[in-house]
Design a protein around this motif. Structure first.
Motif, PDB file in Angstrom:
ATOM      1  N   VAL A 419       0.735  -1.564   0.086  1.00 11.71           N
ATOM      2  CA  VAL A 419      -0.138  -0.099   0.094  1.00 11.71           C
ATOM      3  C   VAL A 419       0.820   1.195  -0.203  1.00 11.71           C
ATOM      4  O   VAL A 419       1.901   1.431   0.899  1.00 11.71           O
ATOM      5  N   MET A 420       0.563   2.384  -1.021  1.00 12.08           N
ATOM      6  CA  MET A 420       1.296   3.299  -0.921  1.00 12.08           C
ATOM      7  C   MET A 420       0.840   4.245   0.410  1.00 12.08           C
ATOM      8  O   MET A 420      -0.309   4.525   0.692  1.00 12.08           O
ATOM      9  N   LEU A 421       1.988   4.557   1.016  1.00  6.68           N
ATOM     10  CA  LEU A 421       1.946   5.287   2.544  1.00  6.68           C
ATOM     11  C   LEU A 421       2.328   6.865   2.274  1.00  6.68           C
ATOM     12  O   LEU A 421       1.910   7.694   2.863  1.00  6.68           O
ATOM     13  N   TYR A 422       3.544   6.954   1.450  1.00  3.89           N
ATOM     14  CA  TYR A 422       4.260   8.315   1.138  1.00  3.89           C
ATOM     15  C   TYR A 422       4.644   8.549  -0.053  1.00  3.89           C
ATOM     16  O   TYR A 422       4.984   7.732  -0.847  1.00  3.89           O
ATOM     17  N   ALA A 423       4.586   9.890  -0.499  1.00  2.00           N
ATOM     18  CA  ALA A 423       5.095  10.114  -1.728  1.00  2.00           C
ATOM     19  C   ALA A 423       6.039  11.496  -1.692  1.00  2.00           C
ATOM     20  O   ALA A 423       6.023  12.344  -0.986  1.00  2.00           O
ATOM     21  N   GLN A 424       6.895  11.567  -2.643  1.00  2.85           N
ATOM     22  CA  GLN A 424       7.718  12.513  -2.601  1.00  2.85           C
ATOM     23  C   GLN A 424       8.236  12.955  -3.988  1.00  2.85           C
ATOM     24  O   GLN A 424       8.212  12.162  -4.988  1.00  2.85           O
ATOM     25  N   SER A 431      10.496  16.678 -11.256  1.00  7.25           N
ATOM     26  CA  SER A 431      10.451  17.605 -10.265  1.00  7.25           C
ATOM     27  C   SER A 431       9.187  18.142  -9.982  1.00  7.25           C
ATOM     28  O   SER A 431       8.785  18.491  -8.950  1.00  7.25           O
ATOM     29  N   GLY A 432       8.394  18.041 -11.021  1.00  5.16           N
ATOM     30  CA  GLY A 432       6.987  18.743 -10.916  1.00  5.16           C
ATOM     31  C   GLY A 432       5.792  17.601 -10.411  1.00  5.16           C
ATOM     32  O   GLY A 432       4.704  17.887 -10.394  1.00  5.16           O
ATOM     33  N   TYR A 433       6.347  16.357 -10.287  1.00  2.00           N
ATOM     34  CA  TYR A 433       5.501  15.337  -9.830  1.00  2.00           C
ATOM     35  C   TYR A 433       5.740  14.610  -8.778  1.00  2.00           C
ATOM     36  O   TYR A 433       7.125  14.700  -8.279  1.00  2.00           O
ATOM     37  N   TYR A 434       4.975  14.017  -7.937  1.00  2.00           N
ATOM     38  CA  TYR A 434       5.294  13.090  -6.786  1.00  2.00           C
ATOM     39  C   TYR A 434       5.347  11.662  -7.549  1.00  2.00           C
ATOM     40  O   TYR A 434       4.536  11.004  -7.913  1.00  2.00           O
ATOM     41  N   SER A 435       6.803  11.342  -7.464  1.00  2.00           N
ATOM     42  CA  SER A 435       7.110  10.106  -8.311  1.00  2.00           C
ATOM     43  C   SER A 435       8.078   8.942  -7.388  1.00  2.00           C
ATOM     44  O   SER A 435       8.281   8.224  -7.868  1.00  2.00           O
ATOM     45  N   ASP A 436       8.128   9.334  -6.349  1.00  2.00           N
ATOM     46  CA  ASP A 436       8.772   8.547  -5.358  1.00  2.00           C
ATOM     47  C   ASP A 436       7.972   8.058  -4.173  1.00  2.00           C
ATOM     48  O   ASP A 436       7.714   8.857  -3.401  1.00  2.00           O
ATOM     49  N   ARG A 470      -1.946  14.400  -4.839  1.00  2.00           N
ATOM     50  CA  ARG A 470      -2.261  15.883  -4.463  1.00  2.00           C
ATOM     51  C   ARG A 470      -3.748  15.888  -3.813  1.00  2.00           C
ATOM     52  O   ARG A 470      -4.133  16.746  -2.849  1.00  2.00           O
ATOM     53  N   GLU A 471      -4.682  15.137  -4.166  1.00  2.00           N
ATOM     54  CA  GLU A 471      -5.895  15.066  -3.719  1.00  2.00           C
ATOM     55  C   GLU A 471      -6.336  14.282  -2.166  1.00  2.00           C
ATOM     56  O   GLU A 471      -7.331  14.271  -1.931  1.00  2.00           O
ATOM     57  N   ASN A 472      -5.215  13.422  -2.039  1.00  2.00           N
ATOM     58  CA  ASN A 472      -5.564  12.605  -0.832  1.00  2.00           C
ATOM     59  C   ASN A 472      -4.358  12.856   0.091  1.00  2.00           C
ATOM     60  O   ASN A 472      -3.918  11.872   0.823  1.00  2.00           O
ATOM     61  N   THR A 473      -3.705  13.848   0.158  1.00  2.00           N
ATOM     62  CA  THR A 473      -2.684  14.028   1.282  1.00  2.00           C
ATOM     63  C   THR A 473      -3.144  14.449   2.422  1.00  2.00           C
ATOM     64  O   THR A 473      -4.158  15.027   2.805  1.00  2.00           O
ATOM     65  N   VAL A 474      -2.679  13.720   3.717  1.00  2.00           N
ATOM     66  CA  VAL A 474      -3.037  13.497   4.883  1.00  2.00           C
ATOM     67  C   VAL A 474      -2.241  14.738   5.891  1.00  2.00           C
ATOM     68  O   VAL A 474      -2.799  15.536   6.514  1.00  2.00           O
ATOM     69  N   GLU A 475      -0.898  14.612   5.355  1.00  2.00           N
ATOM     70  CA  GLU A 475       0.123  15.358   6.341  1.00  2.00           C
ATOM     71  C   GLU A 475       1.210  15.541   5.398  1.00  2.00           C
ATOM     72  O   GLU A 475       1.441  15.094   4.322  1.00  2.00           O
ATOM     73  N   ARG A 476       1.706  16.856   5.711  1.00  2.00           N
ATOM     74  CA  ARG A 476       3.122  17.137   4.966  1.00  2.00           C
ATOM     75  C   ARG A 476       4.365  17.190   6.112  1.00  2.00           C
ATOM     76  O   ARG A 476       4.311  17.653   7.123  1.00  2.00           O
ATOM     77  N   PHE A 477       5.508  16.462   5.513  1.00  2.00           N
ATOM     78  CA  PHE A 477       6.690  16.513   6.331  1.00  2.00           C
ATOM     79  C   PHE A 477       7.813  16.881   5.431  1.00  2.00           C
ATOM     80  O   PHE A 477       8.408  16.151   4.738  1.00  2.00           O
ATOM     81  N   GLY A 478       7.919  18.263   5.172  1.00  2.00           N
ATOM     82  CA  GLY A 478       8.773  19.097   4.330  1.00  2.00           C
ATOM     83  C   GLY A 478       8.489  18.684   2.846  1.00  2.00           C
ATOM     84  O   GLY A 478       7.131  18.808   2.354  1.00  2.00           O
ATOM     85  N   PRO A 479       9.255  17.977   2.123  1.00  2.00           N
ATOM     86  CA  PRO A 479       8.842  17.727   0.709  1.00  2.00           C
ATOM     87  C   PRO A 479       8.202  16.259   0.696  1.00  2.00           C
ATOM     88  O   PRO A 479       7.642  15.960  -0.462  1.00  2.00           O
ATOM     89  N   VAL A 480       8.007  15.727   1.946  1.00  2.00           N
ATOM     90  CA  VAL A 480       7.241  14.412   1.687  1.00  2.00           C
ATOM     91  C   VAL A 480       5.712  14.651   2.244  1.00  2.00           C
ATOM     92  O   VAL A 480       5.301  15.296   2.919  1.00  2.00           O
TER      93      VAL A 480
END
Length: 537
Positions: A419-424, A431-436, A470-480
């Protein structure tokens, strides 16, 4: 003068935006043919990772930007863009005046001679004199890590195309050349003879293998059907999970090179101490298991890689050695044109005389039938073996990846649903996409991270995943960003090891996204016990 820096900036931008390999090669050869010395030499050094400007670091660049705009606004911009060079180049607030932008060579030479205290002032002045593309290129240059889809080998291939020479002729002299490579360009333009390598124990371009997989599963046109392998024509060896290495000794000079020609001798003095011969060997760099006989997992080798220095204790707890595959030079005798059968006989004799605890022989695997080889490939005698290497008995040692001579036949990858948990955000054109993506499996009632992957999906799938993040972000940790745990990813990986450094207790080898399971609910993803059952005993 300004045009020289602008030409380099335009090259980087076009390389970043050009997807095709041939297109990138044309851009590189065009630049080498039009840029003057020494600018093109410094550009080549930047592209091949040979340029190290120690006087300016990312933190100093960020501080410069925050001096000219509100730091909170800059942080918001950086969080949105995801790349420091991209962000600063776009938001930089210029100070108008008689700003002179020197050529690329002057920038490099000035930074090489200046202090860290003085460098930021110089960089600020250059940024004022450049447009957004020029600022981006300058920052990529001085901070390193261009990430524009050009490898060091691709740059050397472009040099070979530019000078109409064989790339192996460039690779054999590369380590004897000095930045900004003026003698190299003079030779490629026909003005002088080929430079001689100004070092002992030089690198010899390595021979590589094509994948050997069933036709239905081919992903590249170079993959070959296993039915083409006949027992009488091919030798077989185990493919160990280490680092391909070349050991070269000439006189009192001993060197270790990676397959791409990087000199890593300083990291493995214990291995160098066991090289009591004159010549050049091809093999695999490995770590001895605790029992002194077997091979340790790749995770143990990672503890020794990419270190500027190595301690005596590290050499004792993680003793490195080379398992030799091939003999390229026996003293001054060049054996590369001989068939593999003769080189193998020479290698066995060579190691009978010069073998040590740091150097042993890769055993041959009996070749009987394709079915037997397939069974060995899928069930090797040790988990540190990735599969088989198949080599034609009559093959010469040819630099590059020649067709029809050597094949690698790896075990089928392991697969799990996670299950995907985090994205960076990615780098370069991503650099314009959450790809990691960091993914996890169930451990009781919670999801535990077990790995991270950033390739294996199409551009369209990337856009869909980025939209989800982008539509399902729960929290932000800097770039993550932490996301709602809904997307199931089928993850492929080459192996699994126990790891005290990871919360899950396991570490994956080469994880990548095999497919996106849009149809599968997160509660049906795999559990940690599934991975633990895959661990080698």
């Amino acid at each position: 003068m300004y045009l020289h820096m602008q030409a380099f900036a335009d090259l980087l931008e076009r390389l970043l935006l050009t997807p095709s390999r041939n297109g990138k090669l044309r851009l590189l050869t065009g630049y080498f043919g039009t840029a003057p010395d020494p600018d093109r030499g410094y550009a080549l050094a930047a592209l091949t990772g040979e340029l190290d400007l120690k006087s300016i670091k990312p933190a100093a660049v960020r501080a410069l930007a925050e001096e000219r705009m509100d730091p909170v606004l800059f942080n918001m911009s950086y969080d949105y863009v995801g790349d420091l060079a991209d962000t600063v180049s776009l938001v930089w607030q210029e100070t108008r005046g008689a700003n002179r932008t020197p050529p690329l060579s002057e920038i490099v030479e000035t930074l090489q001679d200046t202090t860290r205290a003085e460098a930021p002032r110089l960089v600020a002045g250059w940024l004022d004199g450049l447009d957004a593309t020029g600022r981006w290129a300058l920052l990529k240059l001085i901070m390193g890590g261009l990430r524009i889809g050009v490898s060091a080998r691709m740059a050397k291939i472009a040099l070979a195309d530019f000078g109409s020479v064989d790339i192996k002729d460039i690779e054999e002299i590369w380590h004897g050349l000095a930045v900004p490579y003026e003698t190299l360009f003079a030779w490629l333009e026909g003005k002088t003879s080929r430079p001689s390598p100004d070092i002992d124990a030089p690198f010899r371009p390595v021979m590589l293998a094509h994948p050997l997989i069933p036709k239905a599963d081919r992903e590249t046109p170079d993959a070959v059907d296993p039915s083409l392998i006949t027992p009488g024509s091919f030798a077989a060896e185990w493919k160990y999970d280490g680092v391909r290495i070349q050991a070269s000794v000439e006189g009192t000079v001993r060197r270790l090179y990676t397959r791409t020609g990087d000199d890593i001798s300083h990291t493995f003095p214990d291995v160098l101490a066991g090289l009591n011969f004159q010549g050049t060997l091809d093999g695999e760099l490995l770590i001895r298991a605790e029992d002194g006989e077997g091979v340790a997992p790749f995770n143990a080798l990672q503890q020794r890689l990419n270190r500027k220095t190595v301690t005596k204790r590290q050499m004792q707890t993680h003793p490195a050695f080379i398992r030799a595959y091939d003999l390229l030079h026996d003293g001054e005798a060049d054996l590369r044109a001989l068939p593999f059968r003769d080189r193998r006989t020479a290698l066995e004799t060579f190691l009978a005389q010069h073998g040590t605890a740091q150097l042993d022989l890769s055993p041959l695997v009996p070749v009987t039938s394709l079915q037997d080889l397939d069974a060995l490939r899928m069930n090797p005698p040790a988990p540190e073996i990735e599969g088989l290497m198949l080599k034609r008995w009559d093959s010469a040692y040819v630099a590059g990846r020649p067709a029809g001579l050597w094949y690698k036949w790896k075990r089928d990858p392991f697969l799990i649903d996670a299950v995907m948990l985090y994205a960076q955000r990615g780098h370069g054109k991503r650099s314009g996409y959450y790809s990691d993506y960091t993914f996890g499996v169930w451990n009781g009632e919670t999801l535990t991270p077990v790995g991270k992957a950033y390739f294996g999906f199409t551009d369209e799938e990337l856009k869909a995943l980025d939209k989800f993040v982008r539509e399902n972000t729960v929290e932000r940790f800097g770039p993550v960003r932490s996301v709602t745990p809904e997307i199931v990813l089928e993850v492929a990986f080459e192996g699994l090891q126990r790891s005290a450094r990871h919360k899950s207790g396991v570490a994956m080898r080469f994880p990548r996204i095999n497919r996106i399971r849009w149809d599968k609910p997160a509660e049906e993803a795999d559990r940690l016990e599934t991975l633990e059952a895959m661990l080698p005993e």
